[in-house]
Design an enzyme around this catalytic site. Structure first.
Site: not given
Ligand code: ASP
Length: 372
Positions: A58, A104, A137-138
């Site tokens: 992101t 990710s 971030t995932d």
């Protein structure tokens, strides 16, 4: 504004070439040995040197409108990220390496090994102060945990992402990146392992996890807490450097791949056939995301025991709850309790232990050492 920034390409290892290159189509194209090119004559010798390893996420994404905070796509390169925060060029010489440009969920061992190999070489250079990895971030906590276990350096490794795309009102990426570079350039950040920076907080890669799918304040370790906090862009640590007990180090310097290790998420009406399917499709280790403190139902355990007896595939039991501890008393003798590690972190550790050729007993010792 970008004159102090030196960029090199993971594909061609040529300075500035990344500016003209589109995002690589496939991780298989990455050259694992292409380190950043440091051009000392064009940098400010009084500033620290930080390399940004960009992987996408992101923080590198654009939406259609400033109000859009979901459904955007990855599209910004490492130069765009730095251009959005020209202030970081006042605090550090910045080197950039585009390792990937993906969400990710697409991060695989090619990308992990590209990061590990390049960062290891980079941090061995006297002139490198620290490194930053920009990441979705995932799955950020998995990459951060992996780097924590394979990078053997006292210098800071900081993994950073954002929850809002670069085009959003109050995008969090630029400040997060500024803080990540600040931390990577900080003496205070040495000897602390890999760290995660988002939303003013500094977390330990070993323990921090993504807690909310949507909010900015998502990375923390409820039980172990944070390492520190930013105030007016200065990092403050709550404690002097502390070590995770028994934290192992693994070398992946000679690796071009990593073994398949699967997670089986348990639930009511489990499908026991998944255990055999996992092993038959090539898995060299299984992590069960057990309920509570590692409960797995009898039907699945029966298949797991049969498979263990015939294949000796190491089996680790973790907890599907966000926090908690799987004790040895709650798992079968042939299974290894993950202790505090959640399934995704236990999977990375098991993968590295299997990759190192450890026996099942040695794998057990590695997990046990984390909670003496
Ligand atoms: N889907 C994104 C990713 O992990 C989410 C994020 O970066 O926040 O790449």
């Amino acid at each position: 504004m970008f004159s102090k920034t030196i960029l090199s390409s993971a594909l061609l290892a040529l300075p500035f070439s990344i500016l003209a290159l589109p995002a690589p189509a496939s991780p298989a194209l990455f050259r694992r040995d292409a380190g950043p090119v440091l051009e000392q004559d064009s940098v400010n010798a009084s500033l620290p040197n930080v390399t940004i390893y960009a992987t996408g996420g992101t923080i590198a994404s654009k939406g259609e409108t400033s109000g859009q905070t979901v459904g955007y796509s990855v599209g910004l390169g490492v130069k765009d990220l730095v251009d959005a925060v020209p202030e970081i060029l006042n605090i550090s010489n910045i080197y950039g390496l585009q390792v990937a440009n993906v969400g990710s969920q697409e991060v695989d061992y090619n990308i992990l090994l590209a990061l590990a190999h390049n960062i290891t070489k980079d941090l061995a250079k006297e002139e490198t102060t620290g490194v930053v990895v920009t990441h979705g971030t995932d799955n950020l906590e998995e990459t951060a945990f992996f780097l924590d276990l394979v990078i053997n350096s006292t210098k800071p490794v900081v993994v950073v992402g954002s929850m809002r795309p670069a085009t959003a009102l109050s995008a969090d990426g630029p400040l997060n990146l500024y803080q990540a570079v600040t931390l990577a350039a900080s003496e205070k950040a040495k000897n602390r392992g890999a760290m995660i920076v988002l939303n003013d907080r500094i977390g330990a890669a070993f323990y921090a996890t993504k807690n909310s799918a949507n909010s900015l304040d998502t990375f923390y370790a409820t039980e172990q807490g944070q390492l520190g906090f930013f105030i007016n862009q200065v990092p403050y640590f709550y404690y002097t450097p502390a070590a995770v007990p028994g934290k192992p180090h693994f070398s992946v310097g000679a690796n071009t791949s990593l073994p398949q290790v699967d997670i089986i998420y348990t639930h009511e009406d489990n499908n026991p056939a998944l255990v055999k399917a996992s092993i038959e499709s090539g898995s060299k280790g299984i992590v069960f995301a057990g309920s509570g403190a590692g409960s797995v139902d009898d039907a699945m355990l029966a298949v797991a025991e049969k498979q263990f007896n015939s294949t000796h595939t190491p089996m680790v039991v973790s907890h599907r709850t966000v926090d908690g501890f799987v004790p040895v008393e709650d798992v079968q003798d042939y299974m290894i309790p993950s202790g505090f590690l959640n399934p995704q972190k236990a999977r990375v550790l098991l993968q590295l232990a299997v990759n190192a050729g450890y026996s099942n007993e040695k794998v057990r010792e590695v997990f046990d050492a984390l909670h003496p």
